[in-house]
Write a protein that holds these residues in place. Structure first.
Motif, mmCIF file in Angstrom:
data_model
loop_
_atom_site.group_PDB
_atom_site.id
_atom_site.type_symbol
_atom_site.label_atom_id
_atom_site.label_comp_id
_atom_site.label_asym_id
_atom_site.label_seq_id
_atom_site.Cartn_x
_atom_site.Cartn_y
_atom_site.Cartn_z
ATOM 1 N N VAL A 189 8.128 -2.099 1.703
ATOM 2 C CA VAL A 189 8.019 -2.661 0.235
ATOM 3 C C VAL A 189 8.842 -3.597 -0.084
ATOM 4 N N ASN A 190 10.231 -3.539 0.228
ATOM 5 C CA ASN A 190 11.216 -4.298 -0.182
ATOM 6 C C ASN A 190 10.945 -5.863 0.360
ATOM 7 N N VAL A 191 10.471 -5.983 1.829
ATOM 8 C CA VAL A 191 10.116 -7.134 2.343
ATOM 9 C C VAL A 191 9.180 -7.591 1.428
ATOM 10 N N THR A 229 0.841 -1.339 -0.136
ATOM 11 C CA THR A 229 0.089 -0.116 0.074
ATOM 12 C C THR A 229 0.782 1.271 0.013
ATOM 13 N N GLU A 230 0.212 2.451 -0.231
ATOM 14 C CA GLU A 230 1.310 3.598 -0.211
ATOM 15 C C GLU A 230 1.661 3.918 1.102
#
Ligand SMILES: *[C@@H]1O[C@H](CO)[C@@H](O)[C@H](O)[C@H]1NC(C)=O
Ligand SMILES: *[C@@H]1O[C@H](CO)[C@@H](O)[C@H](O)[C@H]1NC(C)=O
Ligand SMILES: *[C@@H]1O[C@H](CO)[C@@H](O)[C@H](O)[C@H]1NC(C)=O
Ligand SMILES: CC(=O)N[C@H]1CO[C@H](CO)[C@@H](O)[C@@H]1O
Length: 415
Positions: A160-162, A152-153
């Motif tokens: 996000v990387n995970v 999500t934003e």
């Protein structure tokens, strides 16, 4: 008001007086007291871990025993005994696995763990299953659910990387399509693997530089290195160095069991061949790699070994760490090896492999995600209280023991 602890415990556990084994009631010998202490400490640790790992953010009461808010009316009847839902669940979990029909003086193992096998069967992909496996499984399921949530934003860059790392590990069709290519490309940056390379030269090989390069990928090869609290002063973190683990689970494997070593050699050779080595050359070179590792296991000082063997060994250890994330040809060879090593007939489900992978290589980010959604802010306080209690218990034990002289005790206490 005097506390009838026995009454309280039997009330809580439902244990009847007749099941109270005499020797258990009042430990007299040092051994009995030591065992009791160990059991209590283990139970406390288990309880802490159960509390930290099993509960979800809202469904259980996130409170330690000293928290006045949840003191039930029975707190006044049984002061000092935790009767919160979390504690009762933790206690129930321990009790479930015990066999109270056995006298602990006759068979302590049966008494403490006798019913474990009734409720837990050995999963086909594991060589063992214990309380820690159970807790790890719970944790893994929780982490998987977090990792596979859509990006999500509101997610920060680490999250996000995970999630992307997890997705890429789960994308088996793409992994099958790319086969060994990504690993071969990675090897270009870390140093050639002589067994599959025609361009490896002894002049360019420097084992220290190679190890340093591989460390960028978190590989502890020959030397383990990490940052952790200084044992002499825990408020300071220092760089720590140690000898690294060998690849097989224990040194004995290198010294005693030829069947395991045969399977290991075959696995190394298979992987080299899948990565492009000539079978004959692979077998020959990996033989020497194995001999090198056996001499490491024997702690032979001043091991003399050709640079090419050392290079083959270092890169082999690096490649081994990545086999789980390669295509099914590699996974089959790996499963053959694990099967020979520990008798597991099946390979783990993919999501387990991938959850482990993300947690291992992005532990901090995965941990932050977990804490944010599953760790109420007062849990840390509760855990710290428990740790203080354990410390106090240790100090009490110190005061009672008679085998330590009076000059040593204050030093032990400070430690
Ligand atoms: C796998 O990766 C490819 C290429 O990035 C993508 O098109 C595909 O949707 C992914 N599949 C899954 C199941 O994520
Ligand atoms: C531990 O390290 C801290 C920070 O450097 C220092 O303030 C403290 O005095 C040290 N304690 C001991 C016992 O050396
Ligand atoms: C330690 O001191 C206590 C009294 O202070 C004494 O009874 C005991 O014998 C001493 N123990 C040893 C091992 O010196
Ligand atoms: C709230 C609660 O658990 N109350 C219990 C306290 O203990 C008595 C027995 O001593 C029980 O009957 C109550 O149900």
């Amino acid at each position: 008001m005097p506390v009838d602890v026995e009454k309280c415990t039997s009330q809580l556990t439902g244990a009847s007086k007749s099941r109270r084994w005499r020797c258990w009631g009042f430990p007299k010998t040092v051994l009995e007291r030591t065992l009791l202490t160990i059991l209590l400490l283990m139970s406390t640790l288990c309880a802490i871990m159960l509390v930290l790992l099993t509960r979800s953010s809202t469904s259980l009461l996130p409170r330690g025993r000293r928290n006045a808010e949840v003191a039930t009316e029975n707190e006044s009847v049984c002061p000092g005994i935790c009767v919160t839902e979390t504690c009762v669940r933790a206690a129930a979990e321990l009790l479930k696995n015990m066999d109270p029909t056995v006298n602990p003086c006759d068979d302590f193992y049966q008494y403490a763990c006798g019913n474990w096998h009734r409720y837990h069967s050995l999963p086909a992909d594991r060589p063992q299953y214990n309380t820690f496996s159970l807790m790890k499984d719970n944790l893994k399921t929780t982490l998987r659910d977090l990792f596979q949530e859509p990006i999500t934003e509101n997610d920060n860059a680490a999250t996000v990387n995970v999630k992307n790392l997890y997705l890429s590990c789960m994308n088996e069709s793409l992994i099958e399509e790319r086969r060994e290519t990504p690993l071969l490309e990675l090897l270009k940056n870390t140093g050639d693997w002589p067994v599959i390379s025609s361009s490896w030269t002894e002049e360019e090989f420097d084992w220290i530089e190679t190890i340093a390069n591989l460390r960028l990928y978190r590989a502890d090869i020959l030397i383990a290195q990490w940052v952790g609290p200084d044992t002499k002063n825990a408020s300071v973190h220092i760089i720590q160095l140690d000898q690294a683990d060998l690849l097989l689970p224990d040194r004995d494997y290198y010294i005693k069991n030829t069947e395991h070593l045969k399977a290991y050699l075959k696995f190394m050779t298979d992987v080299a061949v899948l990565l492009g080595a000539e079978p004959e050359i692979a077998k020959h070179e990996m033989d020497k790699v194995l001999a090198f590792e056996i001499s490491l296991a024997n702690v032979a000082y001043g091991i003399e070994m050709d640079n090419i063997v050392v290079s083959n060994y270092l890169l082999w250890r690096f490649i081994y760490n990545r086999v789980s994330y390669l295509d099914s040809r590699f996974l089959e060879k790996q499963q053959e090896f694990f099967g020979a090593l520990s008798g597991t007939p099946l390979k783990p489900e993919r999501w387990r492999t991938c959850t482990h992978y993300v947690n291992k290589y992005m532990g901090m980010a995965a941990g932050a995600l977990y804490v944010k959604s599953h760790f109420p802010s007062d849990s840390k306080e509760t855990a710290e209280e428990m740790i203080e209690d354990i410390k106090r218990a240790f100090i009490n034990i110190l005061e009672e023991i008679d085998w330590m002289d009076n000059n040593t005790k204050p030093v032990a206490k400070r430690k």
